[in-house]
Design a protein around this motif. Sequence first.
Motif, PDB file in Angstrom:
ATOM      1  N   THR A   1      -7.635   4.221   2.538  1.00  0.00           N
ATOM      2  CA  THR A   1      -7.266   3.835   1.292  1.00  0.00           C
ATOM      3  C   THR A   1      -7.799   3.177   0.884  1.00  0.00           C
ATOM      4  O   THR A   1      -9.128   1.880   1.548  1.00  0.00           O
ATOM      5  CB  THR A   1      -5.442   3.470   1.974  1.00  0.00           C
ATOM      6  OG1 THR A   1      -5.673   2.630   0.730  1.00  0.00           O
ATOM      7  CG2 THR A   1      -5.726   2.275   2.375  1.00  0.00           C
TER       8      THR A   1
ATOM      9  N   ARG B   1      -7.681  -0.833  -1.219  1.00  0.00           N
ATOM     10  CA  ARG B   1      -6.117  -2.050  -2.166  1.00  0.00           C
ATOM     11  C   ARG B   1      -7.929  -3.371  -2.203  1.00  0.00           C
ATOM     12  O   ARG B   1      -8.749  -3.430  -1.987  1.00  0.00           O
ATOM     13  CB  ARG B   1      -5.535  -2.789  -0.532  1.00  0.00           C
ATOM     14  CG  ARG B   1      -5.095  -1.512  -0.150  1.00  0.00           C
ATOM     15  CD  ARG B   1      -3.473  -1.598  -0.593  1.00  0.00           C
ATOM     16  NE  ARG B   1      -3.488   0.776   0.040  1.00  0.00           N
ATOM     17  CZ  ARG B   1      -2.039  -0.107   1.002  1.00  0.00           C
ATOM     18  NH1 ARG B   1      -1.363  -1.867   0.931  1.00  0.00           N
ATOM     19  NH2 ARG B   1      -2.534   0.920   1.139  1.00  0.00           N
TER      20      ARG B   1
ATOM     21  N   TYR C   1      -3.434  14.483  -4.948  1.00  0.00           N
ATOM     22  CA  TYR C   1      -3.359  12.993  -5.451  1.00  0.00           C
ATOM     23  C   TYR C   1      -3.835  13.116  -6.965  1.00  0.00           C
ATOM     24  O   TYR C   1      -3.609  11.638  -7.746  1.00  0.00           O
ATOM     25  CB  TYR C   1      -4.287  12.366  -5.195  1.00  0.00           C
ATOM     26  CG  TYR C   1      -4.122  12.422  -3.750  1.00  0.00           C
ATOM     27  CD1 TYR C   1      -2.958  11.587  -3.307  1.00  0.00           C
ATOM     28  CD2 TYR C   1      -5.097  11.687  -2.713  1.00  0.00           C
ATOM     29  CE1 TYR C   1      -2.240  11.520  -1.589  1.00  0.00           C
ATOM     30  CE2 TYR C   1      -4.647  11.690  -1.159  1.00  0.00           C
ATOM     31  CZ  TYR C   1      -3.249  11.685  -0.431  1.00  0.00           C
ATOM     32  OH  TYR C   1      -3.181  11.490   0.341  1.00  0.00           O
TER      33      TYR C   1
ATOM     34  N   GLY D   1       0.812  -1.065   0.021  1.00  0.00           N
ATOM     35  CA  GLY D   1      -0.016   0.404  -0.250  1.00  0.00           C
ATOM     36  C   GLY D   1       0.436   1.773  -0.302  1.00  0.00           C
ATOM     37  O   GLY D   1       0.772   1.992   0.629  1.00  0.00           O
TER      38      GLY D   1
ATOM     39  N   MET E   1      -3.212  -1.177  -5.428  1.00  0.00           N
ATOM     40  CA  MET E   1      -4.219   0.112  -5.263  1.00  0.00           C
ATOM     41  C   MET E   1      -5.035   0.605  -6.238  1.00  0.00           C
ATOM     42  O   MET E   1      -4.273  -0.634  -7.653  1.00  0.00           O
ATOM     43  CB  MET E   1      -3.114   0.988  -4.602  1.00  0.00           C
ATOM     44  CG  MET E   1      -2.376   0.168  -3.465  1.00  0.00           C
ATOM     45  SD  MET E   1      -1.054   0.888  -2.573  1.00  0.00           S
ATOM     46  CE  MET E   1       0.393   0.667  -4.642  1.00  0.00           C
TER      47      MET E   1
ATOM     48  N   PRO F   1      -2.736   6.917   0.545  1.00  0.00           N
ATOM     49  CA  PRO F   1      -3.090   7.475   1.278  1.00  0.00           C
ATOM     50  C   PRO F   1      -3.999   8.772   1.511  1.00  0.00           C
ATOM     51  O   PRO F   1      -3.119   9.882   1.588  1.00  0.00           O
ATOM     52  CB  PRO F   1      -3.308   6.447   2.739  1.00  0.00           C
ATOM     53  CG  PRO F   1      -2.388   5.621   2.369  1.00  0.00           C
ATOM     54  CD  PRO F   1      -1.673   5.999   0.914  1.00  0.00           C
ATOM     55  N   ARG F   2      -4.854   8.581   2.507  1.00  0.00           N
ATOM     56  CA  ARG F   2      -5.549   9.860   2.509  1.00  0.00           C
ATOM     57  C   ARG F   2      -5.885  10.094   4.066  1.00  0.00           C
ATOM     58  O   ARG F   2      -6.143   9.839   4.421  1.00  0.00           O
ATOM     59  CB  ARG F   2      -7.113   9.975   1.933  1.00  0.00           C
ATOM     60  CG  ARG F   2      -7.493  10.193   0.427  1.00  0.00           C
ATOM     61  CD  ARG F   2      -8.250  10.181  -0.127  1.00  0.00           C
ATOM     62  NE  ARG F   2      -7.896  10.442  -1.821  1.00  0.00           N
ATOM     63  CZ  ARG F   2      -8.464  11.181  -2.249  1.00  0.00           C
ATOM     64  NH1 ARG F   2      -8.723  12.482  -1.697  1.00  0.00           N
ATOM     65  NH2 ARG F   2      -7.780  10.734  -3.724  1.00  0.00           N
TER      66      ARG F   2
ATOM     67  N   ASP G   1       3.014   1.853   6.122  1.00  0.00           N
ATOM     68  CA  ASP G   1       1.985   1.528   5.987  1.00  0.00           C
ATOM     69  C   ASP G   1       1.901  -0.206   6.765  1.00  0.00           C
ATOM     70  O   ASP G   1       0.881  -0.605   7.102  1.00  0.00           O
ATOM     71  CB  ASP G   1       2.453   0.928   4.314  1.00  0.00           C
ATOM     72  CG  ASP G   1       0.858   0.647   3.759  1.00  0.00           C
ATOM     73  OD1 ASP G   1       0.206   1.036   2.882  1.00  0.00           O
ATOM     74  OD2 ASP G   1       0.941  -0.797   3.992  1.00  0.00           O
TER      75      ASP G   1
END
Length: 293
Positions: A283, A285, A187, A3, A160, A166-167, A28
């Motif tokens: 996030t 996955r 992003y 990630g 991803m 990630p936020r 992560d």
Amino acid sequence: MHGHGEVHGHGGHDEADEALLAEVLDLDAEVLHSYLAEVTGLLADLTADAPPRRILDLGSGTGTGTLALLQQFKGAEATAVDLSAEMLRRVTAKVGAAGVAEDRVRTVRADLDADWPQGLGPVDLVWASASLHHMADPDRALAELLATLRPGGLLAVAEMDASPFPRFLSEELEAALGRPGLEERLYAAVAGQHAEAVPHLGADWGARLTAAGFAVETERRFDIRLSAPLPAATGRYAQATLRRLRDRLADVLGAEDSAALAAFLDEEGPQNVLRRDDLTVVTSRTLWVGRKP
């Protein structure tokens, strides 16, 4: 594990960037430990009748996936493959610290876009976390992996979506700080870079596994949304990730967004992410598991 929004086993990183990437990969895995535990548990369920004895971690990074799988499969040995000698050094260092016998892990340095390394197989399980999308020809890599697996062996691809970072900043937090939409702009700028540099990011890996000859047994999306109370490492995870974004977007960010990002990263300032208790982690996955017939 992944990630990471970045590259396992690809070149193009200077020493400082590689060290920061390694930090992101480790954080992560620490922050998203429940996701990693769920994935390895799912693989254990799929292999309950014949647990893997030989595992290949393709694009291992710092070895978070390697160790998670060895802790799940106590009787297995693993080969960690990466282009970076420094990443592989970190894998080796982690093995002893994690209480895993050193003879259960070997490392192989290889450029998977060049000649495929010899002697990787046969294996029972391949783990490819956020690595296939960085390859120049992932379909060639899938063909090589099919040949590397034993009949009935599994390939687990964890990837991803097209917005890999990630936020951490909620809409409310961005608005309170006077920069609504900050992460969205960050992003979007990264996506513009990725469209050319990483064209396979966000691909339909299920279709590609099928075309390569795998029987896809599992496709599962993990939508991860963490809020307070967050894992202790979240602030450091946000800081390291935002540093990487700042560094790679230095030439394209507007002045106000650059200033806001600098405030988040200023360890002496009141807005530094390490001091905040209102971060989030958002996030996603997707895991595909293909079996060799």
